[in-house]
Design an enzyme around this catalytic site. Structure first.
Site, PDB file in Angstrom:
ATOM      1  N   SER A 169     -15.516  -4.557 -59.782  1.00 30.73           N
ATOM      2  CA  SER A 169     -15.006  -5.706 -59.152  1.00 30.73           C
ATOM      3  C   SER A 169     -13.293  -6.083 -59.639  1.00 30.73           C
ATOM      4  O   SER A 169     -13.250  -5.762 -60.832  1.00 30.73           O
ATOM      5  CB  SER A 169     -16.000  -6.911 -59.280  1.00 30.73           C
ATOM      6  OG  SER A 169     -15.352  -8.136 -59.034  1.00 30.73           O
ATOM      7  N   LYS A 212     -19.523  -6.572 -65.817  1.00 33.49           N
ATOM      8  CA  LYS A 212     -18.572  -5.567 -65.215  1.00 33.49           C
ATOM      9  C   LYS A 212     -18.122  -4.599 -66.035  1.00 33.49           C
ATOM     10  O   LYS A 212     -17.947  -3.515 -66.084  1.00 33.49           O
ATOM     11  CB  LYS A 212     -17.946  -6.043 -64.005  1.00 33.49           C
ATOM     12  CG  LYS A 212     -18.663  -6.803 -62.901  1.00 33.49           C
ATOM     13  CD  LYS A 212     -19.488  -5.222 -61.920  1.00 33.49           C
ATOM     14  CE  LYS A 212     -20.297  -6.003 -60.950  1.00 33.49           C
ATOM     15  NZ  LYS A 212     -21.189  -5.164 -60.247  1.00 33.49           N
ATOM     16  N   TYR A 227     -20.995 -12.854 -65.676  1.00 33.42           N
ATOM     17  CA  TYR A 227     -20.916 -11.934 -64.301  1.00 33.42           C
ATOM     18  C   TYR A 227     -19.620 -10.756 -64.723  1.00 33.42           C
ATOM     19  O   TYR A 227     -19.957  -9.601 -64.778  1.00 33.42           O
ATOM     20  CB  TYR A 227     -20.649 -12.489 -63.231  1.00 33.42           C
ATOM     21  CG  TYR A 227     -20.265 -11.576 -61.936  1.00 33.42           C
ATOM     22  CD1 TYR A 227     -21.341 -10.753 -61.378  1.00 33.42           C
ATOM     23  CD2 TYR A 227     -18.873 -11.478 -61.379  1.00 33.42           C
ATOM     24  CE1 TYR A 227     -21.005  -9.827 -60.535  1.00 33.42           C
ATOM     25  CE2 TYR A 227     -18.603 -10.515 -60.400  1.00 33.42           C
ATOM     26  CZ  TYR A 227     -19.778  -9.840 -59.981  1.00 33.42           C
ATOM     27  OH  TYR A 227     -19.702  -9.026 -59.045  1.00 33.42           O
TER      28      TYR A 227
HETATM   29  P1  NAD Z   1     -26.126  -8.650 -52.699  1.00 31.77           P
HETATM   30  O1  NAD Z   1     -26.457  -9.693 -53.642  1.00 31.77           O
HETATM   31  O2  NAD Z   1     -25.862  -8.846 -51.269  1.00 31.77           O
HETATM   32  O3  NAD Z   1     -26.455  -7.290 -53.034  1.00 31.77           O
HETATM   33  C1  NAD Z   1     -27.262  -6.764 -54.183  1.00 31.77           C
HETATM   34  C2  NAD Z   1     -28.682  -6.452 -53.980  1.00 31.77           C
HETATM   35  O4  NAD Z   1     -29.124  -6.060 -55.380  1.00 31.77           O
HETATM   36  C3  NAD Z   1     -29.455  -7.365 -53.518  1.00 31.77           C
HETATM   37  O5  NAD Z   1     -30.050  -6.955 -52.432  1.00 31.77           O
HETATM   38  C4  NAD Z   1     -30.460  -7.581 -54.728  1.00 31.77           C
HETATM   39  O6  NAD Z   1     -31.461  -8.059 -54.088  1.00 31.77           O
HETATM   40  C5  NAD Z   1     -30.517  -6.457 -55.449  1.00 31.77           C
HETATM   41  N1  NAD Z   1     -30.738  -6.311 -57.001  1.00 31.77           N
HETATM   42  C6  NAD Z   1     -30.114  -7.385 -57.729  1.00 31.77           C
HETATM   43  N2  NAD Z   1     -30.762  -7.222 -58.746  1.00 31.77           N
HETATM   44  C7  NAD Z   1     -31.809  -6.101 -58.849  1.00 31.77           C
HETATM   45  C8  NAD Z   1     -32.479  -5.673 -59.763  1.00 31.77           C
HETATM   46  N3  NAD Z   1     -32.525  -5.722 -60.988  1.00 31.77           N
HETATM   47  N4  NAD Z   1     -33.368  -4.357 -59.036  1.00 31.77           N
HETATM   48  C9  NAD Z   1     -33.081  -4.041 -57.857  1.00 31.77           C
HETATM   49  N5  NAD Z   1     -32.631  -4.615 -57.113  1.00 31.77           N
HETATM   50  C10 NAD Z   1     -31.835  -5.604 -57.481  1.00 31.77           C
HETATM   51  O7  NAD Z   1     -24.376  -8.486 -53.297  1.00 31.77           O
HETATM   52  P2  NAD Z   1     -23.499  -7.610 -52.695  1.00 31.77           P
HETATM   53  O8  NAD Z   1     -22.195  -8.369 -52.215  1.00 31.77           O
HETATM   54  O9  NAD Z   1     -23.744  -6.492 -51.758  1.00 31.77           O
HETATM   55  O10 NAD Z   1     -22.762  -6.846 -53.900  1.00 31.77           O
HETATM   56  C11 NAD Z   1     -23.167  -5.419 -54.252  1.00 31.77           C
HETATM   57  C12 NAD Z   1     -22.329  -5.104 -55.491  1.00 31.77           C
HETATM   58  O11 NAD Z   1     -20.987  -5.063 -55.518  1.00 31.77           O
HETATM   59  C13 NAD Z   1     -22.769  -5.904 -56.845  1.00 31.77           C
HETATM   60  O12 NAD Z   1     -22.949  -5.259 -58.153  1.00 31.77           O
HETATM   61  C14 NAD Z   1     -21.623  -7.036 -56.903  1.00 31.77           C
HETATM   62  O13 NAD Z   1     -21.390  -7.498 -58.250  1.00 31.77           O
HETATM   63  C15 NAD Z   1     -20.295  -6.065 -56.455  1.00 31.77           C
HETATM   64  N6  NAD Z   1     -19.260  -6.745 -55.767  1.00 31.77           N
HETATM   65  C16 NAD Z   1     -19.490  -7.551 -54.926  1.00 31.77           C
HETATM   66  C17 NAD Z   1     -18.505  -8.303 -54.377  1.00 31.77           C
HETATM   67  C18 NAD Z   1     -18.701  -9.446 -53.672  1.00 31.77           C
HETATM   68  O14 NAD Z   1     -17.739 -10.332 -53.447  1.00 31.77           O
HETATM   69  N7  NAD Z   1     -19.616  -9.387 -52.456  1.00 31.77           N
HETATM   70  C19 NAD Z   1     -17.062  -8.226 -54.983  1.00 31.77           C
HETATM   71  C20 NAD Z   1     -17.029  -7.111 -56.141  1.00 31.77           C
HETATM   72  C21 NAD Z   1     -18.255  -6.342 -56.488  1.00 31.77           C
HETATM   73  C1  UD1 Z   2     -15.306 -14.448 -56.213  1.00 32.68           C
HETATM   74  C2  UD1 Z   2     -15.789 -14.457 -57.535  1.00 32.68           C
HETATM   75  C3  UD1 Z   2     -15.377 -13.123 -58.427  1.00 32.68           C
HETATM   76  C4  UD1 Z   2     -15.536 -11.918 -57.435  1.00 32.68           C
HETATM   77  C5  UD1 Z   2     -14.628 -12.065 -56.118  1.00 32.68           C
HETATM   78  C6  UD1 Z   2     -14.861 -10.685 -55.458  1.00 32.68           C
HETATM   79  C7  UD1 Z   2     -16.190 -16.867 -57.944  1.00 32.68           C
HETATM   80  C8  UD1 Z   2     -15.945 -17.962 -58.983  1.00 32.68           C
HETATM   81  N1  UD1 Z   2     -15.376 -15.489 -58.117  1.00 32.68           N
HETATM   82  O1  UD1 Z   2     -13.676 -14.625 -56.611  1.00 32.68           O
HETATM   83  O2  UD1 Z   2     -16.099 -12.923 -59.635  1.00 32.68           O
HETATM   84  O3  UD1 Z   2     -14.861 -10.839 -58.460  1.00 32.68           O
HETATM   85  O4  UD1 Z   2     -15.182 -13.428 -55.714  1.00 32.68           O
HETATM   86  O5  UD1 Z   2     -15.758 -10.954 -54.465  1.00 32.68           O
HETATM   87  O6  UD1 Z   2     -17.166 -16.692 -57.130  1.00 32.68           O
HETATM   88  N2  UD1 Z   2     -12.110 -21.180 -52.239  1.00 32.68           N
HETATM   89  C9  UD1 Z   2     -12.061 -22.626 -51.604  1.00 32.68           C
HETATM   90  N3  UD1 Z   2     -13.037 -23.376 -51.121  1.00 32.68           N
HETATM   91  C10 UD1 Z   2     -14.276 -22.824 -51.097  1.00 32.68           C
HETATM   92  C11 UD1 Z   2     -14.647 -21.515 -51.882  1.00 32.68           C
HETATM   93  C12 UD1 Z   2     -13.560 -20.814 -52.366  1.00 32.68           C
HETATM   94  O7  UD1 Z   2     -10.980 -23.151 -51.465  1.00 32.68           O
HETATM   95  O8  UD1 Z   2     -15.264 -23.252 -50.898  1.00 32.68           O
HETATM   96  C13 UD1 Z   2     -10.910 -20.724 -52.485  1.00 32.68           C
HETATM   97  C14 UD1 Z   2     -11.059 -20.208 -54.031  1.00 32.68           C
HETATM   98  O9  UD1 Z   2     -10.303 -21.221 -54.808  1.00 32.68           O
HETATM   99  C15 UD1 Z   2      -9.929 -18.905 -53.894  1.00 32.68           C
HETATM  100  C16 UD1 Z   2     -10.532 -18.455 -52.336  1.00 32.68           C
HETATM  101  O10 UD1 Z   2     -10.945 -19.491 -51.595  1.00 32.68           O
HETATM  102  O11 UD1 Z   2      -8.628 -19.327 -54.015  1.00 32.68           O
HETATM  103  C17 UD1 Z   2     -11.403 -17.337 -52.482  1.00 32.68           C
HETATM  104  O12 UD1 Z   2     -12.704 -17.844 -53.082  1.00 32.68           O
HETATM  105  P1  UD1 Z   2     -13.823 -16.645 -53.406  1.00 32.68           P
HETATM  106  O13 UD1 Z   2     -14.270 -16.539 -52.124  1.00 32.68           O
HETATM  107  O14 UD1 Z   2     -14.929 -17.714 -53.983  1.00 32.68           O
HETATM  108  O15 UD1 Z   2     -13.251 -15.536 -54.084  1.00 32.68           O
HETATM  109  P2  UD1 Z   2     -12.680 -15.363 -55.748  1.00 32.68           P
HETATM  110  O16 UD1 Z   2     -12.631 -16.772 -56.129  1.00 32.68           O
HETATM  111  O17 UD1 Z   2     -11.657 -14.512 -55.440  1.00 32.68           O
END
Ligand code: NAD
Ligand code: UD1
Length: 338
Positions: free
Chosen positions: A124, A152, A148
């Site tokens: 991330s 990572k 979190y």
């Molecule tokens: P998500 O929660 O929708 O998907 C994660 C999945 O992993 C879920 O289906 C959950 O049930 C499963 N899971 C969690 N712990 C588990 C375990 N111990 N064993 C088996 N399954 C398990 O999240 P996502 O948004 O799809 O994110 C996927 C990956 O990408 C994560 O590692 C997350 O940290 C990373 N990531 C997400 C974002 C984001 O904003 N969505 C940004 C950067 C990185």
């Molecule tokens: C979030 C995660 C970060 C992750 C990243 C990528 C948090 C605190 N951080 O960051 O760890 O790596 O997503 O997916 O969850 N905002 C509002 N009102 C809201 C929600 C958000 O104003 O109700 C603003 C925030 O201040 C920010 C922007 O929207 O400026 C995006 O926020 P968000 O979607 O939560 O993502 P990140 O903060 O970038």
């Protein structure tokens, strides 16, 4: 090629599974369903017109996981599984470190036991903390400000150490910026439990009338309009980034690290306006104080992935908002039956 997808029932995993199946890969999903529903797997099969294998297994269950590896030879693993709520990780660090770090260690051990050498890992942009400059390149220093993010950073280091000890491994660390959007069919998308933490799912629930107004966390940042700037990336572009990463692993590159972002930053107000246009609705909002831990701006330099993976994000914020809106209106309760 047979790909094991951990966390494949989740948001990014389900979209990636569709692309994998359409590209002809055989897909096995392992997911505990702690943050997802099996219905997403059913819809992945429906969209792609192909079957996939699903195992409800927690990564912490080593024998359950080994049984999956025992059943069929796996060529590569895409590791999405993990918990991702930043605030929750601050309140429950032990739970987060156990699930995300110990769960991953169990996976890496089972992969080693079964001789699986190819891994794509979900990292991330959070690993850059508050970056000293923009845009962010892969060689920026790594840090974190919550469990979190630390998990990572630590998992990336663990994978670098594993690679150092065994240079025959192939590992792609993919650092996602802010994933948003949904499959254009409107059949799969992000299904947050309870009140969303992230901006775009929150706006979508305001637009559909489930939440009264958006709270904008601060308009006094040093950004063009004072609200936070982020690099939002369409989840379908992320999914295709995983295809390119798998193809890269097939060339035995060793350990490689890529930013997956668009390279463009948009402010909260720009996202609100784009979503209002896509939904044809006014999005009521109120400016409140900053959210602790938030940074002003964050966007990628994605040129390394462009160069080395021949990958580029192709969808802009209008498509991101339109596809989120389609998913939200077709599934107001997510995957849950009304
Ligand atoms: P998500 O929660 O929708 O998907 C994660 C999945 O992993 C879920 O289906 C959950 O049930 C499963 N899971 C969690 N712990 C588990 C375990 N111990 N064993 C088996 N399954 C398990 O999240 P996502 O948004 O799809 O994110 C996927 C990956 O990408 C994560 O590692 C997350 O940290 C990373 N990531 C997400 C974002 C984001 O904003 N969505 C940004 C950067 C990185
Ligand atoms: C979030 C995660 C970060 C992750 C990243 C990528 C948090 C605190 N951080 O960051 O760890 O790596 O997503 O997916 O969850 N905002 C509002 N009102 C809201 C929600 C958000 O104003 O109700 C603003 C925030 O201040 C920010 C922007 O929207 O400026 C995006 O926020 P968000 O979607 O939560 O993502 P990140 O903060 O970038």
């Amino acid at each position: 090629m047979r790909i094991l997808v951990t966390g494949g029932a989740g948001y990014i995993g389900s979209h990636t599974c569709v692309e994998l199946l359409l590209a002809g890969y055989e897909v096995i999903v392992v997911d505990s369903l702690i943050n997802s529903r099996e219905e997403s797997i059913r819809r992945v099969a429906e969209i792609s017109g192909r079957k996939l294998n699903f195992h409800k297994v927690d990564l912490l269950d080593k024998s359950g996981l080994s049984a999956v590896f025992q059943e069929k030879k796996i060529d590569a693993v895409i590791h999405f599984a993990g918990l991702k709520a930043v605030g929750e990780s601050v309140a429950m660090p032990l739970h987060y470190y156990t699930n995300n770090i110990t769960g991953s260690l169990v996976l890496f051990k089972v992969m080693a036991d079964y001789g699986v050498r190819n891994l794509v890992f979900s990292s991330s942009a959070t690993v850059y903390g508050d970056p000293a400059a923009l845009p962010i390149t892969e060689d920026f220093p790594l840090k974190a400000s919550n469990p979190y993010g630390w998990a990572k950073v630590m998992l990336e280091q663990i994978l670098r150490d594993l690679y150092h000890a065994d240079p025959t491994l192939n590992i792609a660390l993919l650092r996602y910026f802010n994933p948003v959007g949904a499959h254009p069919s409107g059949r799969i998308g992000e299904d947050p439990r309870g009140i969303p933490n992230n901006l775009v799912p929150y706006i979508a629930q305001v637009a559909v009338g489930k939440l009264p107004e958006l709270q904008i966390f601060g308009n006094d940042y040093t950004t063009p309009d004072g609200t936070g700037v982020r690099d939002y990336i369409h989840v379908m572009d992320l999914a295709s980034g995983h295809m390119r990463a798998l193809e890269k692993l097939a060339t035995n590159p060793g350990l490689v690290t890529y930013n997956l972002g668009t390279g463009k930053g948009y402010s909260v107000l720009e996202m609100v306006n784009a979503f209002a246009k896509a939904a044809g609705k006014n999005i009521p909002y109120r400016i409140v104080g900053r959210r602790p831990g938030d940074i002003a701006s964050c966007y990628a330099d994605p040129s390394k992935a462009e160069r080395e993976l021949s990958w580029e994000a192709t969808r802009g914020i209008d498509a991101m908002c339109r596809d989120t809106w389609r998913w939200q209106t077709k599934n107001p309760n997510g995957y849950e039956e009304p």
